[in-house]
Write a protein that holds these residues in place. Structure first.
Motif, PDB file in Angstrom:
ATOM      1  N   GLU A 185       0.843  -1.216   0.000  1.00 55.19           N
ATOM      2  CA  GLU A 185       0.000   0.000   0.000  1.00 55.19           C
ATOM      3  C   GLU A 185       0.869   1.254   0.000  1.00 55.19           C
ATOM      4  O   GLU A 185       0.631   2.190  -0.766  1.00 55.19           O
ATOM      5  CB  GLU A 185      -0.938  -0.007   1.206  1.00 55.19           C
ATOM      6  CG  GLU A 185      -1.837   1.209   1.270  1.00 55.19           C
ATOM      7  CD  GLU A 185      -2.756   1.202   2.465  1.00 55.19           C
ATOM      8  OE1 GLU A 185      -3.824   1.844   2.383  1.00 55.19           O
ATOM      9  OE2 GLU A 185      -2.424   0.583   3.495  1.00 55.19           O
ATOM     10  N   GLN A 186       1.878   1.280   0.855  1.00 56.20           N
ATOM     11  CA  GLN A 186       2.781   2.429   0.921  1.00 56.20           C
ATOM     12  C   GLN A 186       3.538   2.615  -0.396  1.00 56.20           C
ATOM     13  O   GLN A 186       3.704   3.732  -0.885  1.00 56.20           O
ATOM     14  CB  GLN A 186       3.760   2.276   2.083  1.00 56.20           C
ATOM     15  CG  GLN A 186       3.090   2.378   3.442  1.00 56.20           C
ATOM     16  CD  GLN A 186       4.032   2.032   4.580  1.00 56.20           C
ATOM     17  OE1 GLN A 186       5.237   1.819   4.379  1.00 56.20           O
ATOM     18  NE2 GLN A 186       3.502   1.949   5.780  1.00 56.20           N
ATOM     19  N   GLN A 187       3.989   1.508  -0.964  1.00 56.48           N
ATOM     20  CA  GLN A 187       4.731   1.589  -2.224  1.00 56.48           C
ATOM     21  C   GLN A 187       3.842   2.099  -3.360  1.00 56.48           C
ATOM     22  O   GLN A 187       4.251   2.968  -4.139  1.00 56.48           O
ATOM     23  CB  GLN A 187       5.307   0.222  -2.585  1.00 56.48           C
ATOM     24  CG  GLN A 187       6.416  -0.216  -1.670  1.00 56.48           C
ATOM     25  CD  GLN A 187       6.821  -1.671  -1.891  1.00 56.48           C
ATOM     26  OE1 GLN A 187       6.110  -2.442  -2.531  1.00 56.48           O
ATOM     27  NE2 GLN A 187       7.967  -2.056  -1.338  1.00 56.48           N
ATOM     28  N   ILE A 188       2.629   1.575  -3.445  1.00 55.44           N
ATOM     29  CA  ILE A 188       1.714   1.954  -4.518  1.00 55.44           C
ATOM     30  C   ILE A 188       1.385   3.447  -4.428  1.00 55.44           C
ATOM     31  O   ILE A 188       1.243   4.117  -5.456  1.00 55.44           O
ATOM     32  CB  ILE A 188       0.441   1.078  -4.491  1.00 55.44           C
ATOM     33  CG1 ILE A 188       0.790  -0.352  -4.917  1.00 55.44           C
ATOM     34  CG2 ILE A 188      -0.647   1.647  -5.405  1.00 55.44           C
ATOM     35  CD1 ILE A 188      -0.307  -1.369  -4.660  1.00 55.44           C
ATOM     36  N   ALA A 189       1.297   3.964  -3.217  1.00 51.27           N
ATOM     37  CA  ALA A 189       0.988   5.389  -3.040  1.00 51.27           C
ATOM     38  C   ALA A 189       2.048   6.270  -3.696  1.00 51.27           C
ATOM     39  O   ALA A 189       1.755   7.384  -4.132  1.00 51.27           O
ATOM     40  CB  ALA A 189       0.872   5.721  -1.550  1.00 51.27           C
ATOM     41  N   GLY A 190       3.285   5.756  -3.800  1.00 52.41           N
ATOM     42  CA  GLY A 190       4.363   6.539  -4.418  1.00 52.41           C
ATOM     43  C   GLY A 190       4.678   6.138  -5.841  1.00 52.41           C
ATOM     44  O   GLY A 190       5.591   6.711  -6.447  1.00 52.41           O
ATOM     45  N   CYS A 191       3.955   5.191  -6.388  1.00 50.47           N
ATOM     46  CA  CYS A 191       4.218   4.730  -7.759  1.00 50.47           C
ATOM     47  C   CYS A 191       3.800   5.771  -8.778  1.00 50.47           C
ATOM     48  O   CYS A 191       2.826   6.487  -8.568  1.00 50.47           O
ATOM     49  CB  CYS A 191       3.416   3.459  -8.074  1.00 50.47           C
ATOM     50  SG  CYS A 191       4.007   1.969  -7.324  1.00 50.47           S
ATOM     51  N   ARG A 192       4.510   5.790  -9.863  1.00 45.81           N
ATOM     52  CA  ARG A 192       4.094   6.598 -11.016  1.00 45.81           C
ATOM     53  C   ARG A 192       3.621   5.628 -12.091  1.00 45.81           C
ATOM     54  O   ARG A 192       4.397   5.169 -12.905  1.00 45.81           O
ATOM     55  CB  ARG A 192       5.252   7.436 -11.515  1.00 45.81           C
ATOM     56  CG  ARG A 192       5.649   8.488 -10.532  1.00 45.81           C
ATOM     57  CD  ARG A 192       6.695   9.385 -11.083  1.00 45.81           C
ATOM     58  NE  ARG A 192       7.062  10.352 -10.070  1.00 45.81           N
ATOM     59  CZ  ARG A 192       7.748  11.428 -10.320  1.00 45.81           C
ATOM     60  NH1 ARG A 192       8.159  11.692 -11.543  1.00 45.81           N
ATOM     61  NH2 ARG A 192       8.037  12.276  -9.365  1.00 45.81           N
ATOM     62  N   LEU A 193       2.346   5.322 -12.012  1.00 44.54           N
ATOM     63  CA  LEU A 193       1.739   4.375 -12.945  1.00 44.54           C
ATOM     64  C   LEU A 193       0.724   5.114 -13.798  1.00 44.54           C
ATOM     65  O   LEU A 193       0.165   6.133 -13.400  1.00 44.54           O
ATOM     66  CB  LEU A 193       1.050   3.248 -12.180  1.00 44.54           C
ATOM     67  CG  LEU A 193       1.946   2.440 -11.245  1.00 44.54           C
ATOM     68  CD1 LEU A 193       1.115   1.599 -10.306  1.00 44.54           C
ATOM     69  CD2 LEU A 193       2.897   1.569 -12.045  1.00 44.54           C
ATOM     70  N   ARG A 194       0.464   4.553 -14.964  1.00 42.95           N
ATOM     71  CA  ARG A 194      -0.540   5.159 -15.854  1.00 42.95           C
ATOM     72  C   ARG A 194      -1.921   4.981 -15.294  1.00 42.95           C
ATOM     73  O   ARG A 194      -2.297   4.111 -14.645  1.00 42.95           O
ATOM     74  CB  ARG A 194      -0.489   4.519 -17.233  1.00 42.95           C
ATOM     75  CG  ARG A 194       0.762   4.867 -17.970  1.00 42.95           C
ATOM     76  CD  ARG A 194       0.717   4.375 -19.380  1.00 42.95           C
ATOM     77  NE  ARG A 194       1.402   3.087 -19.430  1.00 42.95           N
ATOM     78  CZ  ARG A 194       1.058   2.106 -20.220  1.00 42.95           C
ATOM     79  NH1 ARG A 194       0.047   2.214 -21.002  1.00 42.95           N
ATOM     80  NH2 ARG A 194       1.739   0.990 -20.234  1.00 42.95           N
TER      81      ARG A 194
END
Length: 194
Positions: A185-194
């Motif tokens: 969850e923490q990682q996804i919050a900082g992801c730059r995904l389309r």
């Protein structure tokens, strides 16, 4: 050797060198890396989240525990006398390690006759369906990775009876799933995904 036969052998050799669509992504400890490597995973997770309300990080943590993102994962064989194979430990198969009977129930309930456990979009839809039944029957929130995992492993009735309390190893695994869910969850919050 004739040219068509030679061409066929070359094509087969090249095809055998390609990565399997059921092979896991690299760096399973990094949600962003997984989702960037496999845009089809990201699409499937988002679709299941929209349809069923199960957060992406909970889906990912469950799949990590069940199959390490190997689409055609199966349980190990059982052996008699250490050498005679007696079949697999269970019928669990695919990304979500769904059992035959539970998968069949899902196929009928959701009218998904063509769905397959080794396709990520079908596996995530199954997981959303199952986790929603857990919420309805046992009152477990969809973002509660620990208890959702215990119900996923023990079944709805087993969870209601708290059968996991006699399995300290399973309680420890559920805690790991919960910790991985939080990490993802923490990682996804900082992801730059389309």
């Amino acid at each position: 050797m004739k040219t068509p036969l030679r061409a066929m052998i070359i094509v087969l050799l090249l095809a055998s060198c390609g990565g399997s669509s059921t092979s896991p992504p690299r760096d399973l400890d990094n949600a962003c890396s997984i989702l960037k490597q496999r845009p089809d995973y990201h699409k499937a997770f988002k679709k299941a989240e929209r349809k069923w309300g199960v957060p992406i990080h909970v889906q990912m943590a469950t799949i990590h525990q069940e199959s390490k993102f190997v689409g055609d994962a199966r349980t190990p064989f059982r052996y008699v006398l250490g050498v005679i194979p007696m079949g697999r430990q269970s019928s669990a198969f695919g990304y979500g390690q769904a059992l035959d009977a539970t998968w069949d129930e899902y196929l009928v309930a959701e009218n998904r006759r063509g769905a397959r456990r080794d396709r990520i979009d079908d596996a995530t839809d199954f997981m959303g369906w199952y986790k929603n039944i857990t919420r309805e029957r046992n009152g477990v929130a969809l973002d509660d990775a620990r208890n959702q995992y215990l119900a996923y492993h023990e079944g709805h009735t087993g969870f209601r009876r708290a059968s996991y309390n006699s399995k300290p190893w399973l309680v420890a695994v559920a805690a790991k799933v919960d910790a991985r869910s939080d990490m993802y969850e923490q990682q996804i919050a900082g992801c730059r995904l389309r």
